[in-house]
Design an enzyme around this catalytic site. Sequence first.
Site, PDB file in Angstrom:
ATOM      1  N   LYS A  88       0.858  -1.186   0.000  1.00  0.00           N
ATOM      2  CA  LYS A  88       0.000   0.000   0.000  1.00  0.00           C
ATOM      3  C   LYS A  88       0.891   1.232   0.000  1.00  0.00           C
ATOM      4  O   LYS A  88       2.019   1.199   0.520  1.00  0.00           O
ATOM      5  CB  LYS A  88      -0.895   0.037   1.245  1.00  0.00           C
ATOM      6  N   GLY A 190     -19.979   7.140  -0.852  1.00  0.00           N
ATOM      7  CA  GLY A 190     -19.133   7.700  -1.890  1.00  0.00           C
ATOM      8  C   GLY A 190     -18.862   6.694  -2.986  1.00  0.00           C
ATOM      9  O   GLY A 190     -19.773   6.095  -3.550  1.00  0.00           O
ATOM     10  N   GLY A 193     -20.063   3.036  -1.668  1.00  0.00           N
ATOM     11  CA  GLY A 193     -21.355   3.024  -0.995  1.00  0.00           C
ATOM     12  C   GLY A 193     -22.535   3.289  -1.895  1.00  0.00           C
ATOM     13  O   GLY A 193     -23.590   2.663  -1.751  1.00  0.00           O
ATOM     14  N   HIS A 194     -22.393   4.196  -2.862  1.00  0.00           N
ATOM     15  CA  HIS A 194     -23.563   4.518  -3.695  1.00  0.00           C
ATOM     16  C   HIS A 194     -23.893   3.374  -4.649  1.00  0.00           C
ATOM     17  O   HIS A 194     -25.056   3.157  -4.987  1.00  0.00           O
ATOM     18  CB  HIS A 194     -23.361   5.845  -4.431  1.00  0.00           C
TER      19      HIS A 194
END
Length: 363
Positions: A88, A190, A193-194
């Site tokens: 990452k 966002g 989630g949407h």
Amino acid sequence: MTDVSTGVLHTLFHSDQGGHEQVVLCQDRKSGLKAVIAIHSTALGPALGGTRFYPYANDEEAVADALNLARGMSYKNAMAGLDHGGGKAVIIGDPDRDKTEELLLAYGRFVASLGGRYVTACDVGTYVADMDVVARECRWTTGRSPENGGAGDSSVLTAYGVYQGMRASAQHLWGDPSLRGRSVGIAGVGKVGHHLVEHLLDEGAEVVITDVRQEAVRRIADKHPSVRVAADTDALIRVEGLDIYAPCALGGALSDASVPVLTAQVVCGAANNQLAHPGVEKDLADRGILYAPDYVVNAGGVIQVADELHGFDFDRCKAKAAKIFDTTLAIFARAKDDGIPPAAAADRIAEQRMHEAATAGGR
């Protein structure tokens, strides 16, 4: 001598959260780039994980986040059946203010300098257009736009995988994978989630949402008036009759403060590192709350960006992401057999795969 017993070196070399192979601190004064690239493991293959662009309170917080996220990616990639280890990167700064083409190009050169040990992609604060810029300096870049040979937005399959994890949780707990009539609370609507809202509404679930960004809430509420809105996450987790809680924002959502007041019977969401500290998974189990391990159910996105490296095929990726349903059920079964929380069961399975790969490869 400086006391580093609680510092980065101690975390790397001595703590249970360490074990990372390599940590690279990157700085380009001309562009203002300050970044951390953490490679946790390459036992299964080149480390794969996104780039987070975030205004950390201090440098130490940024390093800690990179370490935690990289470690999580090792487990995520292992459980997703990918031939990739975990890595990452975090870029320190406000993406709305500090992100420039020059900075992204400088970052791409740092990733390229690792020679393929780390493959980057999008994360919080970075987008497909950003990866297109990074790719100009680094061929080990995924999550690019279709126009530039990439797969585009990986949040589509991330949401689909979380949805499959919810279905598996329903199957395990209630004996039926259907979410029709179930009440689902989503914190963060966002990128991922949407899309998750759409899956749930299509199946007939009742949805409650919240987000720190009011424009994100309005986008959902205007399109779907039936969706209820909670004032904030603290209100959402206390909603009466909630069946499933889906943390889909930043990590640490499951803590000593939130777990005791959760009304949901299931936690299954897209956020990384949802457990604020070791032991929270036991607190959830003690309350009878079923936890679908975050790095298992949110693996749809990494499945997509990994596929991009071999010539992207959406249907092939969606089929792989659909298997998150079976993987999640297998984790619940292992947890029951071993008498441990699902998070611990998932860790055991992932660690076994990494150990076997390292042993076979003589690492």
